[in-house]
Design a protein around this motif. Structure first.
Motif, PDB file in Angstrom:
ATOM      1  N   PHE A  46       0.772  -1.151   0.097  1.00  0.00           N
ATOM      2  CA  PHE A  46      -0.134   0.146   0.084  1.00  0.00           C
ATOM      3  C   PHE A  46       0.846   1.276   0.074  1.00  0.00           C
ATOM      4  N   HIS A  47       0.785   2.102  -1.090  1.00  0.00           N
ATOM      5  CA  HIS A  47       1.468   3.276  -1.145  1.00  0.00           C
ATOM      6  C   HIS A  47       0.640   4.387  -0.726  1.00  0.00           C
ATOM      7  N   TYR A  48       0.922   4.628   0.742  1.00  0.00           N
ATOM      8  CA  TYR A  48      -0.063   5.545   1.252  1.00  0.00           C
ATOM      9  C   TYR A  48       0.275   7.070   1.230  1.00  0.00           C
ATOM     10  N   SER A  66      -1.216   2.067  -6.719  1.00  0.00           N
ATOM     11  CA  SER A  66      -1.263   2.568  -5.265  1.00  0.00           C
ATOM     12  C   SER A  66      -1.400   1.660  -4.639  1.00  0.00           C
ATOM     13  N   SER A  67      -1.936   0.512  -4.620  1.00  0.00           N
ATOM     14  CA  SER A  67      -1.917  -0.656  -3.868  1.00  0.00           C
ATOM     15  C   SER A  67      -2.095  -2.149  -4.585  1.00  0.00           C
ATOM     16  N   ASP A 114      -2.927  -4.854  -9.160  1.00  0.00           N
ATOM     17  CA  ASP A 114      -3.715  -3.807  -8.354  1.00  0.00           C
ATOM     18  C   ASP A 114      -4.519  -4.622  -7.358  1.00  0.00           C
ATOM     19  N   MET A 115      -5.078  -3.801  -6.252  1.00  0.00           N
ATOM     20  CA  MET A 115      -5.801  -4.453  -5.125  1.00  0.00           C
ATOM     21  C   MET A 115      -6.944  -4.746  -5.691  1.00  0.00           C
ATOM     22  N   GLU A 127      -7.850  -0.678   0.673  1.00  0.00           N
ATOM     23  CA  GLU A 127      -7.174   0.179   0.068  1.00  0.00           C
ATOM     24  C   GLU A 127      -7.604   1.407   0.912  1.00  0.00           C
ATOM     25  N   ARG A 139      -2.856   0.820  10.707  1.00  0.00           N
ATOM     26  CA  ARG A 139      -2.775   0.201   9.570  1.00  0.00           C
ATOM     27  C   ARG A 139      -2.493  -1.361   9.904  1.00  0.00           C
TER      28      ARG A 139
END
Length: 270
Positions: A46-48, A66-67, A114-115, A127, A139
């Motif tokens: 996960f790119h938060y 992004s996730s 991707d998620m 996500e 998280r």
């Protein structure tokens, strides 16, 4: 650059190896290059904060997810970012995807998906929760609750191949494949087929990747050992086999990697 890992709960320890966080709080103006390497396990990522660009051949690049989920891999990949970033990851045994989501590891081999594509609406909701969480402890709590709910409903309770995979990881890739097949009471052909479904690779390739990961984990530029010593300690027949596998799985010559100056190693050496 900051990297740290968090142990899972006792309930999840059989499927989750650890949670991890990689953050860069300030940007120097020089793009950061991150390199993923061959790995026998699966990661939920996960790119938060910030999104990386994947660097392809011929100077091409594409925006990464992004996730998503990164499956077992026998190759390295390169990514770049020119801003601050934060990444939260869940490091799973490869068989966890089959046991929790009914997705064989083989279907994810060398893939980054991707998620939402892989988990649908559930993935999108997960996500959003991770991205909106105020800190990494939250998280961990969110993903732990999610995985424990899946664990409670899983159909596979006892899978002998899972224990075989754990044994290879525990022994740093030094387990004898023929002995593992004999212990499973399967023919070598049956053993290889079942193993590949749960691990994503043949037993031989999986043990090679785990040996490579052992070298990454156990040694750094601070060690005074020679490459021959590292190769011997990690179970390689000789230095040439070690160098061959290291270059194939990381894109680096081990001498360059262990110098601490190779591309994509800043988070390890700081």
């Amino acid at each position: 650059m900051k990297y740290f890992s968090i142990n899972p709960s006792a309930n999840l320890a059989g499927l989750v190896r650890c949670f991890w966080v990689l953050e860069m709080d300030s940007f120097s103006g020089v793009p950061y290059i991150h390199r993923t390497m061959a790995d026998g396990c699966v990661e939920m990522v996960f790119h938060y904060q910030g999104v990386f660009e994947e660097l392809l051949g011929n100077e091409q690049q594409i925006t990464s997810f992004s996730s998503g989920i990164s499956g077992p891999s026998q190759q390295f990949r390169r990514f770049s970012i020119d801003q601050r970033f934060g990444i939260f990851g869940v490091y799973l045994y490869p068989f966890a995807m089959s046991e929790l989501f009914d997705i064989p590891a083989l279907a994810l081999t060398n893939e980054m998906i991707d998620m939402t594509t892989i988990l649908g609406t559930t993935g999108k909701e997960l996500e959003e929760k991770i991205m909106l969480a105020p800190d990494n402890q939250t998280r961990v709590a969110i993903i732990s609750q999610f995985l424990e709910s899946k664990l409670a409903r899983r159909k596979v309770k006892h899978n002998g191949m899972s224990e075989t995979i754990r044994q290879i990881i525990r022994t740093d890739g030094s387990s004898n494949v023929q002995r593992l097949a004999d212990d499973s009471f399967l023919s070598m052909r049956q053993f290889q087929r079942n193993f590949k479904e749960y691990a994503g690779f043949s037993p031989k390739l999986f043990t090679r990747i785990i040996r490579f990961q052992t070298a990454l984990r156990k040694y750094s530029e601070k060690e005074s050992l020679s490459l021959t010593d590292i190769a011997y300690n990690c179970g390689y027949y000789d230095q040439s086999h070690f160098i061959h596998d290291f270059k194939e799985f990381s894109g680096h010559h081990p001498g360059s990697y262990f110098s601490g100056k190779a591309e994509g190693t800043k988070w390890i050496t700081v």
